[in-house]
Design a protein around this motif. Structure first.
Motif, PDB file in Angstrom:
ATOM      1  N   SER A 139     100.300  -0.560 -43.357  1.00  0.00           N
ATOM      2  CA  SER A 139     100.005  -1.931 -43.750  1.00  0.00           C
ATOM      3  C   SER A 139      99.152  -1.981 -45.005  1.00  0.00           C
ATOM      4  CB  SER A 139      99.293  -2.656 -42.617  1.00  0.00           C
ATOM      5  OG  SER A 139     100.179  -2.831 -41.555  1.00  0.00           O
ATOM      6  N   SER A 184     100.384  -3.043 -48.736  1.00  0.00           N
ATOM      7  CA  SER A 184      99.815  -4.249 -49.340  1.00  0.00           C
ATOM      8  C   SER A 184      99.169  -3.914 -50.675  1.00  0.00           C
ATOM      9  CB  SER A 184      98.789  -4.876 -48.404  1.00  0.00           C
ATOM     10  OG  SER A 184      99.363  -5.099 -47.151  1.00  0.00           O
ATOM     11  N   VAL A 209      98.924  -8.781 -46.458  1.00  0.00           N
ATOM     12  CA  VAL A 209      98.967  -8.070 -45.173  1.00  0.00           C
ATOM     13  C   VAL A 209      99.709  -8.912 -44.135  1.00  0.00           C
ATOM     14  CG1 VAL A 209      97.567  -7.180 -43.272  1.00  0.00           C
ATOM     15  CG2 VAL A 209      96.872  -6.762 -45.621  1.00  0.00           C
ATOM     16  N   THR A 239     103.483  -8.984 -44.943  1.00  0.00           N
ATOM     17  CA  THR A 239     104.095  -7.696 -44.608  1.00  0.00           C
ATOM     18  C   THR A 239     104.389  -7.628 -43.125  1.00  0.00           C
ATOM     19  OG1 THR A 239     102.640  -6.690 -46.251  1.00  0.00           O
ATOM     20  CG2 THR A 239     103.813  -5.205 -44.786  1.00  0.00           C
ATOM     21  N   ALA A 240     103.359  -7.956 -42.328  1.00  0.00           N
ATOM     22  CA  ALA A 240     103.522  -7.895 -40.878  1.00  0.00           C
ATOM     23  C   ALA A 240     104.578  -8.887 -40.412  1.00  0.00           C
ATOM     24  CB  ALA A 240     102.191  -8.174 -40.188  1.00  0.00           C
ATOM     25  N   GLU A 254     104.059   0.403 -37.589  1.00  0.00           N
ATOM     26  CA  GLU A 254     103.607  -0.678 -38.463  1.00  0.00           C
ATOM     27  C   GLU A 254     103.241  -1.853 -37.568  1.00  0.00           C
ATOM     28  OE1 GLU A 254     103.334  -3.908 -41.226  1.00  0.00           O
ATOM     29  OE2 GLU A 254     104.664  -3.800 -39.499  1.00  0.00           O
ATOM     30  N   ILE A 256      95.551  -6.752 -37.379  1.00  0.00           N
ATOM     31  CA  ILE A 256      95.928  -7.664 -38.470  1.00  0.00           C
ATOM     32  C   ILE A 256      94.850  -8.717 -38.655  1.00  0.00           C
ATOM     33  CG2 ILE A 256      97.624  -9.349 -39.294  1.00  0.00           C
ATOM     34  CD1 ILE A 256      99.695  -7.983 -37.577  1.00  0.00           C
TER      35      ILE A 256
END
Lengths: 282, 337
Positions: free
Chosen positions: A85, A89, A215, A218-219, A234, A259
Motif C-alpha cells: 500500500s 501510493s 492510499v 488504492t485499497a 494488500e 488503512i
C-alpha cells in the motif's frame, strides 16, 4: 483581542505553532508504518502467504488478529500489506507530482497554445469523478497492481499541473526572473534555476495531504478487484476476501484498521500543514 | 455576471466532448481483447460467431469510424449495448438511477444536517473538548474506507444486535410496486403500503449512514471554519450587545451567512459521494449505478464502463457549474470574471 495577540507573541517559540498534538500523532503513525515497511522481514512473525494454522480462527494469543480462510495469519498479512500500500501510493504520488508539475511548469512558462492545450486536458481529466476514471483505466489496461498505479497517476497528475502552473505564473513576473533574462539566461536555465526553486513548496505540501487519499483509492480499487490479486497481502484485497467470510469479522478488521490509521495519520499531518499554509484557517 | 454564465455555458459542450473523447480513448486502449468478454471460449474457434459478435458490437470497424458512430449515437441518447446484460447501457443506467439517487440524497441529508450541527457546535465551543471531539469524529469519518466501515457496521447492527436488516434494498419477501418513481420509500408511501415503507427505510438507514459520515466530515469542517469567520464580525457583537440569546445569534445571525460559502462544497462533495456510493453500493448489494459500475469493471464490460464514466463525468461537470453559478447569486460580493 489585541492583548492576547501581544501575549502570544511575547511567548518564547520553541515549537513552530502548527506542530500540535494531532500533527505529532500523525507523524508518529506514519513513522510506525515506515519502520514496518522497511523492517518487516526481520520481525518474528509468520509468513504472510504460508498456511500456518487452522482456518478462520478468531483472535488468540498465538494469532492476535486471527487467521483467514486459508489459515494465514491476519496480523502478519496486515503488516506485510504496508509494503504494497505505502510503496504503491508513494510511487503514484511521486510520478503524479513529477509529470504534473513538469507539464504545469512548461504550460505556465511557455503560455499561449501550449498552455491552452495542456490546461484543457487538465480540465477534462478533472471533470471525471476520480474513482470512475481510475476504474475505467484499470479495467482497460487489465486488472493488476501496476495498472491500478498507472490509473491513479492519470487521475492525480492534473491536480499538480494546475498548482504548478499557477505557481510558475506568479513567480515568472518577479523582478529576479526579469534580471536573469536580462543577464542572458536561457529559457531552461531561467525555469530550472530561477522559477522552480520558488514554486516547489505548496506542491510538496499538497502531495503530503493527498497521500491518504491515494492510499484509500488504492485499497478501493483492490477491494473492487481491479488492483492487487491474491495471494498478495494488500489491504483492499484482504478486506474483499474478508467480505466473503462476513461472520469472521476479524479477517477484515486488521487491514481496515491499518488503512484507517495511515489515512488518519496523513490527514492529521495535512491539517497541521494546512494551518501552516493558511493561518486564517486556525 | 451574465458574461461569466454565458462563458461557462459556452465551454460546456467542448468539455462534454472532451469527456466523451477521453472516455472513448481509455476504453479502446484495452490490452485485453474485448472479444473475450463477449464470445464464450468454445465459440472463439468459430470464425462465423466471432465475426457476428464483432459486427454486433461494431468492433469490425476502424477506431475513428467507431468514434464517429459512438458520438453520433450518443447525441440520440444511445450509449451502446452492454456486453454483460445485453441491454442498452442507457436503459440499464436509467433503471438503476433511482436507487442511487435515493441513497445519495438520504446520505446527503444525514451528512449535511449532522455536519452543520457539528460545525456550529465546534465553532461555538472553539478549542474546548467538544470542538476537539467533533473535529476528531469528522476526521475519522473522512479517513475510514466506506467499504470497511460498511462491513463492520453491517456485522454489528445486523448480525450481532439484529436491529437492522442485511444488505439489499428490501426484504426478500417484499415486492416493490412497479412503474412508479423507483424511489422505494416514496413508492411505498404513494401506494400507502406502510410495511413496505418501513422495510425500505430500514434497509436504507445503514448505507446512508456510512455514506453520510464521509459527507459529514467535509461539511462540518467547512461550516466550522466559516462560522468562526462570521462569529468574529462586528454585527455578531452588536447582536449580542442588544441582548439576543445565544441560540438566536448562532442560528439566525451567524449560520445564515456562514452557510453561503458552504454552498461551494456541494460540487466538491459530489466527487466524494460518487466514490462513496460506488463502494457502499458494492457492500450493501444496492442495485444502483455504483454497483453497476463495479460489476461492469469486474467483467470488463467496456460499453457499460464507458457509459458510466461519461454519465458520471457529465453529472460532475454540471454539478460544479450549477454550484458555481448559485454561489455567485447567493453572495453578490463575489465578482466572477
Amino acid at each position: 483581542m489585541a492583548d492576547s495577540a501581544i501575549l502570544l507573541q511575547a511567548q518564547p517559540r520553541r515549537w513552530p505553532p502548527w506542530l500540535k498534538l494531532p500533527v505529532l500523532v500523525g507523524i508518529g503513525i506514519i513513522l510506525f508504518w515506515l519502520v514496518v515497511c522497511f523492517t518487516i522481514d526481520l520481525w518474528p512473525i509468520d509468513d504472510p502467504i504460508d498456511m500456518v494454522a487452522r482456518r478462520l480462527q478468531p483472535p488468540s494469543a498465538e494469532h492476535w488478529f486471527g487467521t483467514d480462510a486459508l489459515g494465514r495469519d491476519v496480523l502478519s498479512r496486515t503488516l506485510h500489506g504496508a509494503r504494497f500500500s505505502l510503496m504503491m501510493s508513494c510511487a503514484v504520488i511521486v510520478f503524479a507530482v513529477l509529470i504534473g508539475s513538469g507539464i504545469g511548469a512548461i504550460a505556465g512558462y511557455v503560455g499561449g497554445i501550449v498552455d491552452g492545450a495542456f490546461m484543457r486536458l487538465v480540465d477534462i481529466t478533472l471533470s471525471f469523478p476520480p474513482i470512475l476514471l481510475a476504474m475505467a483505466v484499470t479495467a482497460s489496461l487489465g486488472p493488476g497492481l501496476q495498472n491500478a498505479a498507472v490509473a491513479m497517476i492519470i487521475v492525480w497528475w492534473p491536480v499538480y499541473a494546475r498548482l504548478m502552473r499557477g505557481q510558475v505564473l506568479s513567480v515568472k513576473s518577479r523582478e529576479h526572473v526579469e534580471a536573469a533574462t536580462a543577464a542572458g539566461a536561457g529559457h531552461t536555465r531561467t525555469l530550472v534555476k530561477h522559477i522552480l526553486p520558488l514554486s516547489w513548496s505548496p506542491i510538496l505540501i499538497n502531495a503530503t495531504m493527498d497521500f491518504g487519499q491515494v492510499v484509500l483509492l488504492t485499497a478501493s480499487l483492490s477491494f473492487i478487484g481491479l488492483g492487487a490479486s491474491p495471494p498478495t497481502p494488500e489491504w483492499g484485497s484482504m478486506i474483499s476476501e474478508g467480505a466473503i467470510h462476513f461472520y469472521q469479522w476479524w479477517i477484515c478488521a486488521g487491514p481496515g484498521i491499518a488503512i484507517l490509521s495511515v489515512v488518519l495519520g496523513f490527514n492529521f499531518l495535512g491539517d497541521g500543514l494546512r494551518d501552516l499554509l493558511d493561518p486564517r484557517s486556525k | 455576471m451574465t458574461r461569466y454564465i454565458v462563458r461557462r455555458l459556452l465551454s460546456l459542450p467542448l468539455l462534454l466532448l472532451g469527456i466523451v473523447s477521453l472516455a472513448f480513448l481509455i476504453s479502446h486502449f484495452t490490452q485485453g481483447d474485448p472479444l473475450s468478454a463477449i464470445v464464450s471460449e468454445r465459440q472463439m474457434d468459430d470464425p462465423a460467431a466471432v465475426a457476428a459478435a464483432k459486427a454486433r458490437w461494431g468492433l469490425d470497424k476502424s477506431l475513428p469510424e467507431q468514434y464517429v458512430i459512438y458520438v453520433g449515437n450518443l447525441l440520440t441518447g444511445d450509449l451502446g449495448i452492454s456486453f454483460r446484460t445485453k441491454q442498452p447501457v442507457a436503459q440499464d443506467l436509467l433503471e438503476r438511477l433511482p436507487a442511487t439517487l435515493e441513497l445519495v440524497i438520504a446520505a446527503m441529508l444525514l451528512g449535511s444536517t449532522s455536519g452543520i450541527t457539528l460545525g456550529v457546535l465546534a465553532a461555538r465551543f472553539r478549542d474546548r473538548a467538544l470542538d476537539h471531539a467533533a473535529r476528531l469524529w469528522a476526521l475519522v469519518g473522512s479517513s475510514t474506507p466506506v467499504f470497511w466501515s460498511g462491513l463492520i457496521l453491517l456485522y454489528i447492527f445486523s448480525v450481532v444486535l439484529g436491529w437492522l436488516p442485511g444488505p439489499g434494498r428490501l426484504d426478500a419477501r417484499s415486492t416493490p410496486p412497479d412503474g412508479l418513481t423507483g424511489f422505494l420509500t416514496i413508492d411505498a408511501l404513494l401506494t400507502g403500503n406502510m410495511n413496505l415503507f418501513w422495510d425500505a427505510l430500514h434497509h436504507l438507514l445503514l448505507p446512508a449512514l456510512v455514506l453520510g459520515w464521509t459527507v459529514m466530515g467535509i461539511v462540518s469542517r467547512l461550516v466550522r471554519a466559516s462560522m468562526l469567520d462570521v462569529l468574529s464580525q462586528d454585527y455578531i457583537t452588536a447582536a449580542r450587545a442588544r441582548g439576543a440569546g445565544e441560540a438566536r445569534v448562532l442560528l439566525n445571525h451567524a449560520l445564515r451567512n456562514a452557510l453561503v460559502p458552504t454552498l461551494t462544497i456541494i460540487g466538491f462533495t459530489f466527487a466524494y459521494l460518487i466514490t462513496g456510493a460506488v463502494l457502499t453500493e458494492a457492500i450493501f448489494s444496492w442495485t444502483g449505478i455504483g454497483s453497476y459500475a463495479v460489476d461492469a469493471a469486474r467483467s470488463l464490460d467496456y460499453p457499460a464502463i464507458m457509459g458510466v464514466t461519461i454519465v458520471g463525468g457529465a453529472a460532475f461537470l454540471l454539478t460544479n457549474l450549477v454550484t458555481d453559478i448559485a454561489y455567485a447569486f447567493a453572495d453578490p460580493r463575489i465578482r466572477l470574471s
